[in-house]
Motif scaffolding. Structure first.
Motif, PDB file in Angstrom:
ATOM      1  N   CYS A 297     -20.770  40.048  -6.941  1.00  0.00           N
ATOM      2  CA  CYS A 297     -22.051  39.930  -7.651  1.00  0.00           C
ATOM      3  C   CYS A 297     -22.317  38.485  -8.054  1.00  0.00           C
ATOM      4  CB  CYS A 297     -22.055  40.828  -8.891  1.00  0.00           C
ATOM      5  SG  CYS A 297     -22.134  42.593  -8.527  1.00  0.00           S
ATOM      6  N   ALA A 298     -21.263  37.765  -8.435  1.00  0.00           N
ATOM      7  CA  ALA A 298     -21.430  36.366  -8.814  1.00  0.00           C
ATOM      8  C   ALA A 298     -21.912  35.550  -7.617  1.00  0.00           C
ATOM      9  CB  ALA A 298     -20.110  35.810  -9.337  1.00  0.00           C
ATOM     10  N   PHE A 299     -21.385  35.838  -6.429  1.00  0.00           N
ATOM     11  CA  PHE A 299     -21.832  35.109  -5.236  1.00  0.00           C
ATOM     12  C   PHE A 299     -23.300  35.411  -4.936  1.00  0.00           C
ATOM     13  CE2 PHE A 299     -22.606  35.249  -0.602  1.00  0.00           C
ATOM     14  CZ  PHE A 299     -22.517  33.893  -0.336  1.00  0.00           C
ATOM     15  N   LEU A 300     -23.688  36.685  -4.990  1.00  0.00           N
ATOM     16  CA  LEU A 300     -25.087  37.040  -4.726  1.00  0.00           C
ATOM     17  C   LEU A 300     -26.015  36.385  -5.743  1.00  0.00           C
ATOM     18  CD1 LEU A 300     -24.799  40.827  -3.795  1.00  0.00           C
ATOM     19  CD2 LEU A 300     -24.988  38.860  -2.256  1.00  0.00           C
ATOM     20  N   ALA A 301     -25.616  36.393  -7.007  1.00  0.00           N
ATOM     21  CA  ALA A 301     -26.435  35.744  -8.035  1.00  0.00           C
ATOM     22  C   ALA A 301     -26.519  34.239  -7.779  1.00  0.00           C
ATOM     23  CB  ALA A 301     -25.845  36.017  -9.419  1.00  0.00           C
ATOM     24  N   TYR A 302     -25.419  33.656  -7.364  1.00  0.00           N
ATOM     25  CA  TYR A 302     -25.369  32.226  -7.048  1.00  0.00           C
ATOM     26  C   TYR A 302     -26.379  31.876  -5.958  1.00  0.00           C
ATOM     27  CZ  TYR A 302     -23.395  28.136  -4.592  1.00  0.00           C
ATOM     28  OH  TYR A 302     -23.219  26.943  -3.946  1.00  0.00           O
ATOM     29  N   VAL A 303     -26.408  32.666  -4.890  1.00  0.00           N
ATOM     30  CA  VAL A 303     -27.312  32.377  -3.770  1.00  0.00           C
ATOM     31  C   VAL A 303     -28.762  32.620  -4.177  1.00  0.00           C
ATOM     32  CG1 VAL A 303     -28.042  33.136  -1.488  1.00  0.00           C
ATOM     33  CG2 VAL A 303     -25.618  32.784  -1.973  1.00  0.00           C
ATOM     34  N   PHE A 304     -29.041  33.762  -4.765  1.00  0.00           N
ATOM     35  CA  PHE A 304     -30.436  34.116  -5.010  1.00  0.00           C
ATOM     36  C   PHE A 304     -31.022  33.398  -6.219  1.00  0.00           C
ATOM     37  CE2 PHE A 304     -29.230  37.614  -2.230  1.00  0.00           C
ATOM     38  CZ  PHE A 304     -30.348  37.703  -1.421  1.00  0.00           C
ATOM     39  N   VAL A 305     -30.232  33.126  -7.246  1.00  0.00           N
ATOM     40  CA  VAL A 305     -30.760  32.424  -8.419  1.00  0.00           C
ATOM     41  C   VAL A 305     -30.878  30.933  -8.137  1.00  0.00           C
ATOM     42  CG1 VAL A 305     -30.362  31.823 -10.829  1.00  0.00           C
ATOM     43  CG2 VAL A 305     -29.926  34.157 -10.042  1.00  0.00           C
ATOM     44  N   LEU A 306     -29.765  30.313  -7.727  1.00  0.00           N
ATOM     45  CA  LEU A 306     -29.815  28.868  -7.472  1.00  0.00           C
ATOM     46  C   LEU A 306     -30.635  28.545  -6.227  1.00  0.00           C
ATOM     47  CD1 LEU A 306     -26.210  27.580  -8.302  1.00  0.00           C
ATOM     48  CD2 LEU A 306     -28.224  27.725  -9.768  1.00  0.00           C
ATOM     49  N   GLY A 307     -30.546  29.391  -5.206  1.00  0.00           N
ATOM     50  CA  GLY A 307     -31.318  29.149  -3.989  1.00  0.00           C
ATOM     51  C   GLY A 307     -32.810  29.226  -4.243  1.00  0.00           C
ATOM     52  N   ARG A 308     -33.235  30.238  -4.969  1.00  0.00           N
ATOM     53  CA  ARG A 308     -34.665  30.375  -5.279  1.00  0.00           C
ATOM     54  C   ARG A 308     -35.135  29.240  -6.174  1.00  0.00           C
ATOM     55  NH1 ARG A 308     -38.168  32.960  -8.922  1.00  0.00           N
ATOM     56  NH2 ARG A 308     -40.035  33.808  -7.905  1.00  0.00           N
ATOM     57  N   ARG A 309     -34.292  28.852  -7.137  1.00  0.00           N
ATOM     58  CA  ARG A 309     -34.658  27.752  -8.027  1.00  0.00           C
ATOM     59  C   ARG A 309     -34.813  26.459  -7.230  1.00  0.00           C
ATOM     60  NH1 ARG A 309     -30.507  26.746 -12.684  1.00  0.00           N
ATOM     61  NH2 ARG A 309     -31.279  28.835 -13.231  1.00  0.00           N
ATOM     62  N   ALA A 310     -33.883  26.206  -6.303  1.00  0.00           N
ATOM     63  CA  ALA A 310     -33.970  24.996  -5.479  1.00  0.00           C
ATOM     64  C   ALA A 310     -35.231  25.010  -4.633  1.00  0.00           C
ATOM     65  CB  ALA A 310     -32.732  24.876  -4.594  1.00  0.00           C
ATOM     66  N   GLN A 311     -35.612  26.167  -4.128  1.00  0.00           N
ATOM     67  CA  GLN A 311     -36.825  26.254  -3.323  1.00  0.00           C
ATOM     68  C   GLN A 311     -38.062  26.005  -4.160  1.00  0.00           C
ATOM     69  OE1 GLN A 311     -37.395  28.962   0.178  1.00  0.00           O
ATOM     70  NE2 GLN A 311     -38.598  30.126  -1.294  1.00  0.00           N
ATOM     71  N   LEU A 312     -38.089  26.533  -5.357  1.00  0.00           N
ATOM     72  CA  LEU A 312     -39.239  26.305  -6.246  1.00  0.00           C
ATOM     73  C   LEU A 312     -39.334  24.841  -6.658  1.00  0.00           C
ATOM     74  CD1 LEU A 312     -39.050  29.482  -8.527  1.00  0.00           C
ATOM     75  CD2 LEU A 312     -40.672  29.024  -6.677  1.00  0.00           C
ATOM     76  N   GLU A 313     -38.194  24.174  -6.740  1.00  0.00           N
ATOM     77  CA  GLU A 313     -38.189  22.748  -7.087  1.00  0.00           C
ATOM     78  C   GLU A 313     -38.586  21.866  -5.914  1.00  0.00           C
ATOM     79  OE1 GLU A 313     -34.274  21.978  -8.478  1.00  0.00           O
ATOM     80  OE2 GLU A 313     -34.559  22.966 -10.417  1.00  0.00           O
ATOM     81  N   GLY A 314     -38.740  22.461  -4.739  1.00  0.00           N
ATOM     82  CA  GLY A 314     -39.093  21.687  -3.559  1.00  0.00           C
ATOM     83  C   GLY A 314     -37.929  20.957  -2.936  1.00  0.00           C
ATOM     84  N   ALA A 315     -36.695  21.411  -3.220  1.00  0.00           N
ATOM     85  CA  ALA A 315     -35.517  20.774  -2.639  1.00  0.00           C
ATOM     86  C   ALA A 315     -35.478  21.019  -1.141  1.00  0.00           C
ATOM     87  CB  ALA A 315     -34.248  21.314  -3.296  1.00  0.00           C
ATOM     88  N   THR A 316     -34.736  20.186  -0.432  1.00  0.00           N
ATOM     89  CA  THR A 316     -34.580  20.333   1.006  1.00  0.00           C
ATOM     90  C   THR A 316     -33.099  20.438   1.339  1.00  0.00           C
ATOM     91  OG1 THR A 316     -34.375  17.972   1.510  1.00  0.00           O
ATOM     92  CG2 THR A 316     -36.612  18.886   1.329  1.00  0.00           C
ATOM     93  N   THR A 317     -32.824  20.859   2.558  1.00  0.00           N
ATOM     94  CA  THR A 317     -31.435  20.936   3.021  1.00  0.00           C
ATOM     95  C   THR A 317     -31.064  19.722   3.844  1.00  0.00           C
ATOM     96  OG1 THR A 317     -32.147  22.202   4.956  1.00  0.00           O
ATOM     97  CG2 THR A 317     -31.422  23.453   3.036  1.00  0.00           C
ATOM     98  N   GLY A 318     -31.926  18.716   3.877  1.00  0.00           N
ATOM     99  CA  GLY A 318     -31.627  17.509   4.634  1.00  0.00           C
ATOM    100  C   GLY A 318     -30.486  16.732   4.020  1.00  0.00           C
ATOM    101  N   ILE A 319     -29.763  16.012   4.863  1.00  0.00           N
ATOM    102  CA  ILE A 319     -28.674  15.168   4.390  1.00  0.00           C
ATOM    103  C   ILE A 319     -29.252  13.928   3.730  1.00  0.00           C
ATOM    104  CG2 ILE A 319     -26.661  13.818   5.103  1.00  0.00           C
ATOM    105  CD1 ILE A 319     -26.364  15.744   7.439  1.00  0.00           C
TER     106      ILE A 319
END
Length: 331
Positions: A297-319
């Motif tokens: 559950c911690a892993f799923l929360a990690y992906v969906f909470v932090l991942g969604r937050r990063a997307q809303l912040e306009g973060a990218t996966t570029g190096i």
């Protein structure tokens, strides 16, 4: 485009760029020349990619452009901040973007596995098509349970970590041609469903789930993420979208895939620790299962909470420091 004529026309510039990029010190005139040649080589690379994408020439020019850029800006140095950002933004964002793919894989795998498990549990004679009577008795009485305690915990941890990392890498890398992923997942689903069905049929279902849940939830999820990302990479060249070429779509999606593969190494390290130290621990199965469930559950929360937050912040996966394709000059 006449590629041979184009190479003959610009080869001297590329050789000069290579020479300047290798020098440790440049005077002012040479620095200006390096900038000009870098810009021109980037233009040449863009034109060749779009009009006549010869892989050998593209690789040569890509190396030249990267070397020149490093000579101009300096090679990126190691930074703990970059590592931290990878785990707080880059990896969860990349995994979050691919969630429909790996959740789809998880659903298909689970439906097949639990369906097969239920069928074999209700019809134990079916197991005879895959296993002999002696193999079934050995599996039920000792083999399955002994597997998790036959090695020292640290050895079991390293063994399963490397094995699962290899399997996840295989399903991720082979996704570009689809069929190997389906085969590998089917093979693992068949084994899991068969073993689970036999254990349940012979009244050992509590042992099966008690030993597989502590590490299996996180371990299988990591494999599902790898398989889903691999299939996403494959689909990128089938349907690249209206604004990307197939090559560019494949390159961009594969880059995200490599970042996810790097993050999954850490995820599988955690599942390996669980399998090495928690699964064989002398604790009630309910406690071990609860630990595994919490980590999952911690892993799923990690992906969906932090991942969604990063997307809303306009973060990218570029190096960090990478020059995006659209930023390169094209004329």
């Amino acid at each position: 485009m006449d590629l041979d004529a184009y190479v003959a026309e610009h080869n001297a510039e590329w050789l000069r760029l290579d020479e300047l990029s290798r020098r440790r010190k440049l005077n002012a005139a040479e620095a200006d020349e390096l900038v000009a040649l870098y810009q021109r080589a980037a233009t040449h690379l863009s034109l060749i990619r779009s009009r006549s994408p010869d892989p050998i020439l593209v690789a040569r020019l890509s190396r030249l452009v990267l070397a020149a850029r490093n000579a101009l800006t300096g090679a990126p140095s190691f930074s703990l901040a970059t590592v931290g950002r990878f785990f707080t933004h880059t990896f969860p964002l990349a995994a979050y973007r691919a969630w429909p793919w790996w959740c789809g894989v998880a659903t298909a795998f689970s439906l097949f596995t639990f369906g097969l498990m239920a069928y074999i549990a209700a019809n134990p004679e079916v197991a005879g098509y895959f296993l002999t009577d002696d193999q079934i008795q050995d599996l039920v009485n000792s083999q399955f349970e002994d597997y998790y305690s036959q090695y020292l915990p640290q050895n079991q941890f390293l063994r399963v970590w490397t094995h699962n990392a290899m399997l996840t890498g295989e399903v991720l890398a082979s996704g570009v041609i689809f069929f190997p992923v389906v085969y590998l997942l089917f093979q693992n689903a068949l084994n899991t469903g068969l073993i689970g069905g036999v254990m349940i049929a012979y009244g050992r279902g509590d042992v099966f789930f008690g030993l597989i849940i502590p590490h299996g939830l996180l371990e299988l999820t990591a494999v599902f993420v790898g398989a889903g990302v691999g299939l996403r990479i494959g689909w990128s060249w089938v349907a690249p979208g209206p604004l990307r070429t197939r090559g560019r779509a494949l390159a961009e999606t594969a880059m995200e895939g490599m970042l996810i593969a790097l993050g999954l190494v850490a995820v599988l390290l955690v599942s390996g620790l669980l399998e090495g130290f928690v699964t064989p621990a002398p604790l009630p199965n309910i406690i071990k299962d609860f630990i595994g469930f919490l980590v999952w559950c911690a892993f799923l929360a990690y992906v969906f909470v932090l991942g969604r937050r990063a997307q809303l912040e306009g973060a990218t996966t570029g190096i960090e420091g990478e020059v995006p394709q659209e930023a390169l000059p094209t004329a």
